[in-house]
Design a protein around this motif. Structure first.
Motif, PDB file in Angstrom:
ATOM      1  N   ARG A  78      57.555  36.157   1.644  1.00  0.00           N
ATOM      2  CA  ARG A  78      58.674  36.993   1.191  1.00  0.00           C
ATOM      3  C   ARG A  78      59.679  36.146   0.434  1.00  0.00           C
ATOM      4  O   ARG A  78      59.719  34.924   0.560  1.00  0.00           O
ATOM      5  CB  ARG A  78      59.342  37.706   2.353  1.00  0.00           C
ATOM      6  CG  ARG A  78      59.886  36.771   3.400  1.00  0.00           C
ATOM      7  CD  ARG A  78      60.289  37.532   4.657  1.00  0.00           C
ATOM      8  NE  ARG A  78      60.376  36.589   5.735  1.00  0.00           N
ATOM      9  CZ  ARG A  78      61.483  36.291   6.362  1.00  0.00           C
ATOM     10  NH1 ARG A  78      62.598  36.884   6.049  1.00  0.00           N
ATOM     11  NH2 ARG A  78      61.484  35.405   7.316  1.00  0.00           N
ATOM     12  N   ARG A  79      60.503  36.836  -0.350  1.00  0.00           N
ATOM     13  CA  ARG A  79      61.530  36.129  -1.132  1.00  0.00           C
ATOM     14  C   ARG A  79      62.605  35.602  -0.193  1.00  0.00           C
ATOM     15  O   ARG A  79      62.889  36.209   0.833  1.00  0.00           O
ATOM     16  CB  ARG A  79      62.140  37.085  -2.147  1.00  0.00           C
ATOM     17  CG  ARG A  79      61.124  37.506  -3.219  1.00  0.00           C
ATOM     18  CD  ARG A  79      61.746  38.366  -4.248  1.00  0.00           C
ATOM     19  NE  ARG A  79      62.795  37.608  -4.906  1.00  0.00           N
ATOM     20  CZ  ARG A  79      63.750  38.153  -5.635  1.00  0.00           C
ATOM     21  NH1 ARG A  79      63.808  39.447  -5.802  1.00  0.00           N
ATOM     22  NH2 ARG A  79      64.658  37.409  -6.210  1.00  0.00           N
ATOM     23  N   PRO A  80      63.220  34.489  -0.563  1.00  0.00           N
ATOM     24  CA  PRO A  80      64.279  33.938   0.289  1.00  0.00           C
ATOM     25  C   PRO A  80      65.556  34.766   0.165  1.00  0.00           C
ATOM     26  O   PRO A  80      65.864  35.276  -0.911  1.00  0.00           O
ATOM     27  CB  PRO A  80      64.493  32.529  -0.266  1.00  0.00           C
ATOM     28  CG  PRO A  80      64.090  32.644  -1.699  1.00  0.00           C
ATOM     29  CD  PRO A  80      62.975  33.656  -1.736  1.00  0.00           C
ATOM     30  N   GLY A  81      66.276  34.878   1.254  1.00  0.00           N
ATOM     31  CA  GLY A  81      67.563  35.563   1.215  1.00  0.00           C
ATOM     32  C   GLY A  81      68.653  34.597   0.782  1.00  0.00           C
ATOM     33  O   GLY A  81      68.396  33.418   0.485  1.00  0.00           O
ATOM     34  N   TRP A  82      69.867  35.114   0.773  1.00  0.00           N
ATOM     35  CA  TRP A  82      71.003  34.271   0.368  1.00  0.00           C
ATOM     36  C   TRP A  82      71.178  33.069   1.286  1.00  0.00           C
ATOM     37  O   TRP A  82      71.586  32.005   0.858  1.00  0.00           O
ATOM     38  CB  TRP A  82      72.292  35.091   0.318  1.00  0.00           C
ATOM     39  CG  TRP A  82      72.349  35.937  -0.912  1.00  0.00           C
ATOM     40  CD1 TRP A  82      72.239  37.286  -0.993  1.00  0.00           C
ATOM     41  CD2 TRP A  82      72.487  35.463  -2.255  1.00  0.00           C
ATOM     42  NE1 TRP A  82      72.298  37.694  -2.303  1.00  0.00           N
ATOM     43  CE2 TRP A  82      72.456  36.587  -3.102  1.00  0.00           C
ATOM     44  CE3 TRP A  82      72.624  34.202  -2.831  1.00  0.00           C
ATOM     45  CZ2 TRP A  82      72.569  36.498  -4.482  1.00  0.00           C
ATOM     46  CZ3 TRP A  82      72.734  34.112  -4.203  1.00  0.00           C
ATOM     47  CH2 TRP A  82      72.702  35.243  -5.004  1.00  0.00           C
TER      48      TRP A  82
ATOM     49  N   THR B 109      63.747  27.676  -5.438  1.00  0.00           N
ATOM     50  CA  THR B 109      63.824  28.218  -4.076  1.00  0.00           C
ATOM     51  C   THR B 109      62.956  29.467  -3.962  1.00  0.00           C
ATOM     52  O   THR B 109      62.267  29.663  -2.955  1.00  0.00           O
ATOM     53  CB  THR B 109      65.286  28.513  -3.687  1.00  0.00           C
ATOM     54  OG1 THR B 109      66.038  27.301  -3.778  1.00  0.00           O
ATOM     55  CG2 THR B 109      65.381  29.037  -2.265  1.00  0.00           C
ATOM     56  N   GLU B 110      62.958  30.296  -4.984  1.00  0.00           N
ATOM     57  CA  GLU B 110      62.090  31.472  -5.000  1.00  0.00           C
ATOM     58  C   GLU B 110      60.619  31.046  -4.939  1.00  0.00           C
ATOM     59  O   GLU B 110      59.843  31.559  -4.128  1.00  0.00           O
ATOM     60  CB  GLU B 110      62.335  32.313  -6.259  1.00  0.00           C
ATOM     61  CG  GLU B 110      63.686  32.968  -6.328  1.00  0.00           C
ATOM     62  CD  GLU B 110      63.834  34.166  -5.408  1.00  0.00           C
ATOM     63  OE1 GLU B 110      62.814  34.818  -5.085  1.00  0.00           O
ATOM     64  OE2 GLU B 110      64.975  34.463  -5.023  1.00  0.00           O
ATOM     65  N   LEU B 111      60.242  30.101  -5.800  1.00  0.00           N
ATOM     66  CA  LEU B 111      58.853  29.634  -5.831  1.00  0.00           C
ATOM     67  C   LEU B 111      58.451  28.964  -4.520  1.00  0.00           C
ATOM     68  O   LEU B 111      57.339  29.174  -4.020  1.00  0.00           O
ATOM     69  CB  LEU B 111      58.648  28.662  -6.998  1.00  0.00           C
ATOM     70  CG  LEU B 111      58.711  29.267  -8.399  1.00  0.00           C
ATOM     71  CD1 LEU B 111      58.673  28.164  -9.456  1.00  0.00           C
ATOM     72  CD2 LEU B 111      57.587  30.258  -8.612  1.00  0.00           C
ATOM     73  N   HIS B 112      59.344  28.164  -3.958  1.00  0.00           N
ATOM     74  CA  HIS B 112      59.021  27.460  -2.714  1.00  0.00           C
ATOM     75  C   HIS B 112      58.853  28.429  -1.550  1.00  0.00           C
ATOM     76  O   HIS B 112      57.975  28.244  -0.715  1.00  0.00           O
ATOM     77  CB  HIS B 112      60.071  26.405  -2.391  1.00  0.00           C
ATOM     78  CG  HIS B 112      60.094  25.267  -3.364  1.00  0.00           C
ATOM     79  ND1 HIS B 112      58.959  24.744  -3.947  1.00  0.00           N
ATOM     80  CD2 HIS B 112      61.115  24.546  -3.863  1.00  0.00           C
ATOM     81  CE1 HIS B 112      59.285  23.759  -4.761  1.00  0.00           C
ATOM     82  NE2 HIS B 112      60.594  23.625  -4.731  1.00  0.00           N
ATOM     83  N   ALA B 113      59.676  29.457  -1.483  1.00  0.00           N
ATOM     84  CA  ALA B 113      59.537  30.432  -0.401  1.00  0.00           C
ATOM     85  C   ALA B 113      58.211  31.171  -0.512  1.00  0.00           C
ATOM     86  O   ALA B 113      57.496  31.333   0.479  1.00  0.00           O
ATOM     87  CB  ALA B 113      60.699  31.421  -0.422  1.00  0.00           C
ATOM     88  N   LEU B 114      57.886  31.613  -1.703  1.00  0.00           N
ATOM     89  CA  LEU B 114      56.691  32.430  -1.884  1.00  0.00           C
ATOM     90  C   LEU B 114      55.394  31.618  -1.932  1.00  0.00           C
ATOM     91  O   LEU B 114      54.366  32.041  -1.398  1.00  0.00           O
ATOM     92  CB  LEU B 114      56.820  33.245  -3.179  1.00  0.00           C
ATOM     93  CG  LEU B 114      57.939  34.289  -3.171  1.00  0.00           C
ATOM     94  CD1 LEU B 114      58.117  34.885  -4.559  1.00  0.00           C
ATOM     95  CD2 LEU B 114      57.662  35.363  -2.139  1.00  0.00           C
TER      96      LEU B 114
END
Length: 166
Positions: free
Chosen positions: A72-76, A60-65
């Motif tokens: 930006r980094r994904p939030g909760w 999820t971090e990689l996909h957002a960025l």
């Protein structure tokens, strides 16, 4: 002159899919090796759950960025939304492994890997669609989330017109 701000460039569908395959597929392959190793210390379904949670957070971090270019980094909230598609992927891989072990009482490691990776690939396609169309859809320029306020230009009033009317 105003300073130029550059918004993150949102990749198109094909570019996003290629990035998704590289990021998600790379993590998926690493996960496929990690699950059997962790399964030596606990039941396979539990090992799959542990690896799925860890890989989902990382992906999820990689996909957002990178994949969907949000900048930006994904939030909760996005992590929770993404976890729904990960839960479905977990169910698909567990069902595939259950079916394999129902059909073959003692499949080899290579057969298990092939079944696991095939199930992961199919689940990954569904996951890409969910992430692109739902989880990260509001971050693209051409999409407006529900309730988005559109700015309407106000008519220009001359100071003289305002002062005589009041």
């Amino acid at each position: 002159m105003e300073p130029q701000t550059t918004a993150p460039v949102t990749p198109g569908p094909l570019s996003s899919f290629i990035r998704f395959v590289v990021c998600g597929g790379g993590i998926g392959i690493l996960s496929s090796f990690a699950v059997p190793l962790v399964a030596m210390t606990m039941p396979w379904a539990m090992a799959n759950a542990v690896i799925t949670v860890a890989s989902t957070l990382l992906c999820t971090e990689l996909h957002a960025l990178f994949t969907f270019g949000t900048g930006r980094r994904p939030g909760w909230r996005r992590h929770l939304q993404s976890s729904g598609s990960a839960a479905a992927a977990y169910a698909v891989t567990c069902a595939a492994m259950f079916l394999l072990h129902t059909l073959q009482s003692a499949p080899g490691m290579l057969t298990e890997q092939a079944v696991y990776l095939t199930a992961s690939a199919l689940a990954g396609i569904g996951r890409f669609l969910v992430l692109r169309l739902y989880v990260f859809a509001g971050t693209r320029k051409n999409r407006h989330p529900a309730g988005h306020v559109v700015a309407v230009p106000r008519p220009a009033l001359h100071l003289g017109a305002v002062s005589t009317a009041c």
